[in-house]
Design an enzyme around this catalytic site. Structure first.
Site, PDB file in Angstrom:
ATOM      1  N   GLU A 120       0.830  -1.207   0.000  1.00  0.00           N
ATOM      2  CA  GLU A 120       0.000   0.000   0.000  1.00  0.00           C
ATOM      3  C   GLU A 120       0.871   1.266   0.000  1.00  0.00           C
ATOM      4  O   GLU A 120       0.583   2.215  -0.736  1.00  0.00           O
ATOM      5  CB  GLU A 120      -0.951  -0.027   1.198  1.00  0.00           C
ATOM      6  CG  GLU A 120      -1.930  -1.187   1.105  1.00  0.00           C
ATOM      7  CD  GLU A 120      -3.245  -0.930   1.799  1.00  0.00           C
ATOM      8  OE1 GLU A 120      -4.228  -0.610   1.118  1.00  0.00           O
ATOM      9  OE2 GLU A 120      -3.285  -1.069   3.042  1.00  0.00           O
ATOM     10  N   GLU A 140      -4.606  -8.872   2.972  1.00  0.00           N
ATOM     11  CA  GLU A 140      -5.621  -8.536   3.972  1.00  0.00           C
ATOM     12  C   GLU A 140      -6.828  -9.470   3.961  1.00  0.00           C
ATOM     13  O   GLU A 140      -7.307  -9.904   5.013  1.00  0.00           O
ATOM     14  CB  GLU A 140      -6.072  -7.082   3.789  1.00  0.00           C
ATOM     15  CG  GLU A 140      -5.089  -6.052   4.341  1.00  0.00           C
ATOM     16  CD  GLU A 140      -3.933  -5.772   3.399  1.00  0.00           C
ATOM     17  OE1 GLU A 140      -3.105  -4.903   3.738  1.00  0.00           O
ATOM     18  OE2 GLU A 140      -3.851  -6.399   2.322  1.00  0.00           O
TER      19      GLU A 140
END
Length: 266
Positions: A120, A140
């Site tokens: 990210e 995730e």
């Protein structure tokens, strides 16, 4: 010079090198790291001698994402920085380049794991170099979590949507070569050579006119979601003033005189 126990800062010529420095935890994100990162972005933009930024990780990893042990109840290390987070509840998003974009170009030098929050943060960088051993991925969903660092928005704008959705929905790892193949990174080099290549790219940027470099970067991001007509108009508004700077005149003189230019941000 800024920095914390989990984020080191050093100058390499006109490049500010920020190193995620928690190798025993594969540079998992911590509060000291986030505070150091945000301070590093601000330091780079405030210092006119800095023309580029390189972000890398210490040891065998770039960043393994959030410290899940702490998230599960172990408590985040670096409680002494808690007041910084209270004073600016958005600090962690700014550190991760979700809610902040440095004026100076940011080059990522990746070795080893660059997963979850690491991938990210990567999406907030401008140029990306990876060693052969690098691994990317957004894990995730495998842990019942959401990649809330911006990936459901940014990733589909940076790589083809089919690849973005596969990465987001499967949570599987990607090799450096596969990441390059889908456009997530720009260079794959021998293991251990990512930082050296990133610094080479930074040196090329540093040799260019800093006002021009910053204006070009700003224009690319400003116009990314505009129509072509609006984008071209915005480009002229951003670009024309550069031609009237002392740096532009120095660049022309240096070219005519066949010598390296000396830019002064004027």
């Amino acid at each position: 010079m800024a920095g914390t126990e989990h984020l080191t800062v050093r100058h390499e010529g006109a490049t500010l090198v920020l190193t995620l420095n928690r190798p025993e935890a594969k540079n998992a994100l911590s509060l000291p790291m986030l505070v150091g990162l945000y301070d590093g972005w601000l330091q780079a933009d405030a210092d006119d001698t800095v023309r580029s930024i390189v972000l890398t990780g210490a040891g065998s990893a770039f960043c393994a994402g959030m410290d899940l042990k702490a998230l599960a109840g172990g408590g985040m290390v670096g409680e002494q920085y808690r007041d910084r987070l209270k004073a600016d509840p958005d600090l962690h998003w700014k550190a991760m380049l979700r809610h902040h974009r440095p004026r100076k170009p940011v080059i990522a030098a990746v070795e080893g794991h660059c997963v979850a929050g690491g991938t990210e943060i990567l999406q907030g960088t401008d140029i990306r170099v990876a060693g052969e051993s690098a691994t990317f991925g957004l894990f995730e969903v495998r842990r019942g979590l959401f990649p809330i660092g911006g990936s459901t928005v940014r990733l589909q704008r940076q790589i083809p949507r089919t690849h973005a959705l596969e990465m987001l929905l499967t949570g599987r790892p990607y090799s450096a070569r596969e990441a390059a193949g889908i456009g997530l990174i720009g260079h794959v080099v021998a293991g251990g050579a990512a930082l050296a290549r990133a610094l080479e790219i930074a040196e090329r940027i540093n040799a260019c006119g800093p006002l021009a470099v910053e204006a070009v970067k700003a224009s690319v991001y400003e116009t990314a979601e505009m129509t072509e007509t609006d984008g071209l108009a915005a480009e002229l508004e951003r670009g024309w003033p550069v031609f009237d700077t002392a740096d532009a005149k120095e660049g022309a003189r240096a070219f005519a005189e066949k010598r390296p230019p000396v830019y002064k941000r004027a």
